[in-house]
Design an enzyme around this catalytic site. Sequence first.
Site, PDB file in Angstrom:
ATOM      1  N   ALA A  66       0.840  -1.196   0.000  1.00  0.00           N
ATOM      2  CA  ALA A  66       0.000   0.000   0.000  1.00  0.00           C
ATOM      3  C   ALA A  66       0.876   1.247   0.000  1.00  0.00           C
ATOM      4  CB  ALA A  66      -0.909  -0.011   1.226  1.00  0.00           C
ATOM      5  N   GLY A 109      -0.183  -5.118   0.441  1.00  0.00           N
ATOM      6  CA  GLY A 109      -1.388  -5.071  -0.381  1.00  0.00           C
ATOM      7  C   GLY A 109      -1.194  -5.713  -1.741  1.00  0.00           C
ATOM      8  N   GLU A 112      -1.816  -9.289  -1.161  1.00  0.00           N
ATOM      9  CA  GLU A 112      -3.261  -9.501  -1.008  1.00  0.00           C
ATOM     10  C   GLU A 112      -3.950  -9.485  -2.371  1.00  0.00           C
ATOM     11  OE1 GLU A 112      -4.567  -7.876   3.306  1.00  0.00           O
ATOM     12  OE2 GLU A 112      -3.659  -6.364   2.001  1.00  0.00           O
ATOM     13  N   GLU A 132       3.697  -5.802   7.055  1.00  0.00           N
ATOM     14  CA  GLU A 132       2.910  -4.860   7.853  1.00  0.00           C
ATOM     15  C   GLU A 132       3.315  -4.832   9.319  1.00  0.00           C
ATOM     16  OE1 GLU A 132       0.105  -5.765   4.372  1.00  0.00           O
ATOM     17  OE2 GLU A 132       1.737  -6.730   5.460  1.00  0.00           O
TER      18      GLU A 132
END
Length: 258
Positions: A66, A109, A112, A132
Amino acid sequence: MSNYQYIFTEIDDAVGKIILNRPEVLNALNRPMITELVNALETFNKNENIKVILLTANGRSFAAGADIKEMKEDDPIYLEKLDQFAEWDRMSLIKKPIIAAVQGYAVGGGFELVLSCDIVFAAENAKFGFPEVNLGVMPGAGGTVKLTKTIGPRKALEWLWTGEYFDAKKAYEYGLVNQVLPVEVLFDEAMAFAKKVATQPPLSIRLIKDTVTKAVDLSIYESMQYERKNFYLLFATDDQKEGMQAFVEKRQPIFKGK
């Protein structure tokens, strides 16, 4: 080719391609980029001429997580009101096959996003992981759940707790990717597979994806009952009649998605 701000889309025969395009930041996923991505997925999902979706990226990496600069000042109330993961929920409703071609970093992300695809082709230089924890947070778009369902809780915790990256070979060993390929042939091989799937009867492909997705969460008995209903449903299609008639006549079937 249709241009968004952060992605490209184009159509190659029956394959709709979505190309992440923030190479200057290793395709870090900011919120507008995710919105564009989901909008493109939904557009292809509604287009009857598109049978398969191929997701890839420009530059050295697939998606390096992200956009931290965008998130670092967020607070819980803002995130709750924003409901930023609603976009990811929309992604899970795509009925058509989504194939990923992954090179370089696919972390946070980006990982993901990979776990949200149906089939994954990885370059030999691909790196996966959830860093993270090193930022004082955790995955929030399904990473902990999807990783655990794929590789089991012990290995998932090992990678989630350490934030370490693992290579494409390890990802293949744990069933996270389908094939590992030299980077120079990655896209061509993924496209060849996408075009092969695109020749199959679309309704069969759709209901197979639907059934497999349900099987991840339901019991064996419940999954088999669900499978049976989809099996019966396909006998209402023209493609079932064509496929079986072509088999009897020893010819190639012509599927029309009806």
